[in-house]
Design an enzyme around this catalytic site. Structure first.
Site, PDB file in Angstrom:
ATOM      1  N   GLU A 183       0.875  -1.197   0.000  1.00  0.00           N
ATOM      2  CA  GLU A 183       0.000   0.000   0.000  1.00  0.00           C
ATOM      3  C   GLU A 183       0.898   1.228   0.000  1.00  0.00           C
ATOM      4  OE1 GLU A 183      -3.166   0.575   3.147  1.00  0.00           O
ATOM      5  OE2 GLU A 183      -2.522   2.665   2.947  1.00  0.00           O
TER       6      GLU A 183
ATOM      7  N   ASP B 233       2.654   1.894   3.814  1.00  0.00           N
ATOM      8  CA  ASP B 233       1.949   3.165   3.665  1.00  0.00           C
ATOM      9  C   ASP B 233       2.961   4.297   3.456  1.00  0.00           C
ATOM     10  OD1 ASP B 233      -0.126   4.893   3.292  1.00  0.00           O
ATOM     11  OD2 ASP B 233      -0.957   4.745   5.305  1.00  0.00           O
TER      12      ASP B 233
ATOM     13  N   HIS C 112      -9.129   1.666  -0.296  1.00  0.00           N
ATOM     14  CA  HIS C 112      -8.299   2.506   0.573  1.00  0.00           C
ATOM     15  C   HIS C 112      -9.187   3.512   1.297  1.00  0.00           C
ATOM     16  CE1 HIS C 112      -5.397   5.595   1.722  1.00  0.00           C
ATOM     17  NE2 HIS C 112      -4.460   4.696   1.571  1.00  0.00           N
TER      18      HIS C 112
END
Lengths: 372, 372
Positions: A40, A334, A211
């Site tokens: 991600e 992230d 998301h």
């Protein structure tokens, strides 16, 4: 705009240094030799940033996340602040990002456009921006094919063009799945208007990464205080509610091979799974809910996967393994919002067998996203 | 109305059988001899039911939970349905409830008025109903002092009367704390208007049980489909968001000895605690949040307690013990909405030491609610 994009691609190409993550480099970094795919990882394009700023400045009453999130990062952030660093790192793919990956022992980033992506624009513009953003992404991957893979964005509210772009993204650009930044103008993916998109994702056999973004307007009010709409609380409520809507609407009876990926350890669905099963069973018995073929927890294992993005809690990882199954958990950082080194150290230190570690670090990502 | 109340009290007194839960009875029920206090157990009064039905029928556009929740249970439920049973069991204290407790080995129920309580009425009426409801509760406890204790309701939006009733409830009626059914006309307890109520709870040294109800109007929209506003998802989002608002607003810096009890394993706060700490620290550093004295997890251990109501997941219990601490976890059933036997069997079967079991079953409740 096309000309700007070409200039940007040329400019970044000029400074790129082709880099591969050799075993020697990995050993130097002092990491175990397990391959690491981070799933991600955010980027932005100059074209999107300009378009976001336009909306954020012209419509301060737009969705909760648009003015605050976008302006804080892209509208002259204070030099040296986290926001300033985010801006620089989101726009970079070829230099600082690769150095960061090398430093933390990250073999590959699965890139996806950062929130709010293209979904905040009107349909035709959103579709046009999806095409240029996916081209930008594919070009970056072509420069570093061993270091990056990517998820395509599309405009769910322009379903015909969305399906066309999803097919092009997979079949022509070689992208590995899709990113949807939660609600689209306050609508969720269970809305019948989005059926063609879900059908296409299933037919293409590629996951949709669902998301978070800040809560939709219909639920935003209690999140307007204490900056609660963002990553501290509202993101999880929004994305979790989106996923539960999909389950309870029967989406996964209609598209049994559709796969949704949730970040942040599953956006609290693993916590609530016993209650979801218990209440769904009661409602079906009472005739108060359209019957589903399976229990919510069955859909969760069959139709979802979960990443560890931005979440370094061993206790929560234990829970998620029990609820989602080790075969459905993927490591994520992230980047650039979270530290690559911390995310790697967390999972390196987790109480996992070598086999479990290999699954979480790369094998599950390879399987779910067809990376090999 | 007073006359109606007297008639009801007389009628119920006529059928009550004084019952105590002797060791012999406990042994008969085949349960371990650990004392069991259930801490989130609902009741209603005929006066409240009539007043709720009035609102639910006259204002179908009222808050999400009012027409659906109230009408489904109290407005001619189908005979033999769960809703019909809930209605009967909520209104009963002296007969079926005691039989159920005896059958499941429950020594004591800590009673609290079921949602939506008195908070949906205009302030003066809410305060008047709080008084009669608390009197009704105190009378029931007086009939069975070893089997029941109770939490007082009050009208947060009528703060002067609320404080007066809180003091009367503890000092005159001997009630053990307070029940707040989440938002009051869409306002949360961090709102400065409610400061006198928090101050009173702290001064009286009695906890506030923050019970869920359906999401407030400002966040209700995505919960209107698939009956998502209730116990399957919306309750947890509403109560969890309420608790996070209290933490981030600095309430617990202002009232460091205030104690909030959350049901349902902590309404997902234990799941999110690592993220709450992480993001609060980042925001404080960035100057984007009013600094708090402690991390969210510190407040959670100091100012919260958690019950197991309606939640039979061993994995989640493990997580909650790690995050909240065993000294802050109390057993609860959520009678009559959940099965007393199932709730007892769940915790009897949990992987706990004898000492931990004693804490969860009764010692923590005795301490937090000053039951002895």
């Amino acid at each position: 705009m096309d000309s700007d994009r070409r200039k940007f691609l040329t400019a970044t190409s000029a400074v790129l240094a082709v880099s591969t993550w050799s075993d020697a480099t990995r050993a130097q970094a002092g990491k175990a030799s397990v391959r690491k795919i981070a799933t991600e990882e955010a980027f932005a394009t100059p074209e999107l940033v300009a378009a976001w700023l336009d909306i954020a400045r012209s419509d301060p009453a737009a969705s909760l996340d648009i003015p605050t999130g976008i302006l804080s990062i892209f509208d002259n952030p204070r030099p040296g602040s986290n926001q300033d660093r985010f801006r620089r790192q989101l726009l970079d793919i070829d230099t600082e990002r690769l150095r960061d990956m090398d430093g933390a022992g990250v073999d590959m980033q699965l890139l996806s456009v950062t929130i709010p992506g293209v979904q905040i624009f009107e349909p035709a513009r959103a579709s046009a921006l999806a095409i240029t953003t996916n081209d930008h992404l594919a070009a970056a991957i072509a420069r570093h094919p061993t270091r990056f893979a990517g998820l395509a964005c599309f405009a769910p509210h322009d379903p015909v063009q969305a399906v066309r772009e999803m097919e092009r993204a997979v079949n022509v650009l070689g992208l590995k799945g899709f990113i949807v930044n939660s609600h689209t103008h306050d609508l969720y993916l269970d809305d019948p208007r989005f059926a063609p998109v879900l059908e296409a994702a299933e037919a293409l056999d590629r996951p949709i990464y669902l998301h978070p973004r800040a809560p939709s307007n219909g639920m935003a009010a209690p999140f307007r205080d204490y900056s609660m709409g963002g990553s501290i609380w509202g993101f999880g409520v929004e994305a979790g509610t989106h996923a539960v809507r999909m389950i309870l609407s029967g989406v996964f009876d209609r598209y049994p091979r559709l796969r949704i990926v949730l970040g942040h350890m599953g956006e609290a669905l693993p916590f609530w799974m016993w209650r979801l099963d218990h209440m769904a069973a009661r409602r079906a018995k009472d005739g108060r809910m359209k019957p589903l073929s399976l229990a919510p927890s069955d859909y969760f294992r069959r139709n979802f996967a979960v990443t560890t993005s931005g979440f370094e809690s061993p206790e929560v990882l234990d829970l998620v393994i029990k609820v989602a199954g080790i075969e459905n958990i993927m490591w994520a950082i992230d980047y650039p919002y979270e530290s690559s080194r911390d995310a790697a150290a967390f999972i390196d230190g987790a109480d996992l067998t070598g086999e479990q570690r290999a699954r979480v670090f790369y094998r599950n990502a390879e399987r779910h996203f067809h990376l090999i």
